[in-house]
Design a protein around this motif. Sequence first.
Motif, short mmCIF file in Angstrom:
data_model
loop_
_atom_site.label_atom_id
_atom_site.label_comp_id
_atom_site.label_asym_id
_atom_site.label_seq_id
_atom_site.Cartn_x
_atom_site.Cartn_y
_atom_site.Cartn_z
N ARG A 38 4.14 -17.15 -7.80
CA ARG A 38 5.16 -15.92 -7.59
C ARG A 38 5.84 -16.20 -6.47
O ARG A 38 5.23 -16.42 -5.30
CB ARG A 38 4.08 -14.56 -7.33
N PRO A 40 8.26 -13.88 -4.60
CA PRO A 40 8.92 -12.36 -4.60
C PRO A 40 10.34 -12.57 -4.25
O PRO A 40 10.96 -11.54 -4.74
CB PRO A 40 8.12 -11.90 -3.58
N ASP A 43 12.18 -12.85 -7.23
CA ASP A 43 11.67 -11.85 -8.51
C ASP A 43 11.50 -12.82 -9.75
O ASP A 43 11.61 -12.47 -10.76
CB ASP A 43 12.72 -10.73 -8.69
N THR A 44 10.84 -14.05 -9.31
CA THR A 44 10.46 -15.08 -10.25
C THR A 44 8.79 -15.47 -10.22
O THR A 44 8.46 -15.39 -9.13
CB THR A 44 11.53 -16.35 -9.97
N PRO A 62 10.93 -13.91 -15.32
CA PRO A 62 11.23 -12.95 -14.29
C PRO A 62 9.84 -12.35 -13.95
O PRO A 62 9.01 -12.26 -14.70
CB PRO A 62 12.14 -11.83 -15.06
N ASP A 63 9.60 -12.01 -12.52
CA ASP A 63 8.32 -11.29 -12.40
C ASP A 63 7.83 -10.12 -13.05
O ASP A 63 6.87 -10.04 -13.35
CB ASP A 63 8.39 -10.99 -10.84
N ASP A 64 8.45 -9.45 -13.73
CA ASP A 64 8.29 -8.21 -14.16
C ASP A 64 8.08 -8.39 -15.70
O ASP A 64 7.78 -7.51 -16.50
CB ASP A 64 9.51 -7.12 -14.31
N THR A 65 8.11 -9.62 -16.21
CA THR A 65 7.72 -10.03 -17.57
C THR A 65 6.17 -10.23 -17.72
O THR A 65 5.62 -10.90 -16.85
CB THR A 65 8.45 -11.21 -18.09
N ALA A 66 5.55 -9.60 -18.61
CA ALA A 66 4.00 -9.68 -18.80
C ALA A 66 3.59 -10.95 -19.32
O ALA A 66 4.50 -11.65 -20.05
CB ALA A 66 3.74 -8.57 -19.79
#
Length: 116
Positions: A38, A40, A43-44, A62-66
């Motif tokens: 991760r 931060p 955001d990747t 992207p970090d917000d992808t499950a």
Amino acid sequence: MSSIDACLAGIAKVNERILEQPEQERRKHIRERSVRVRVPDLDTVFDMRLTQDGLVDVTHRPDDTAAPRAQVVVTVDSDDLVDLAEERMDYARALFTRRVRVDASISDLLRMRKFI
């Protein structure tokens, strides 16, 4: 802040160090694991597998992808990832100063330390 490409190059450099080890050593120390790095500040997330053939199937998203849970999760800022890969930063010092956070079992931590 380093770029995604610089982080990918850093991951490739770590992979080179893994592959420089004799196959017998890799067999002895590496257990196949899913790894997530991760980053931060970008955001990747970089997902990959650690195998006796090195780091394989490296992808980023992207970090917000499950995604499914990884067995080893490393959290590090992009500049620190590149510095670690280029051996400009000591891994143990980075852990103790919390510039790198690793969520893994103790045995995985000890095995990974050999190759980072």
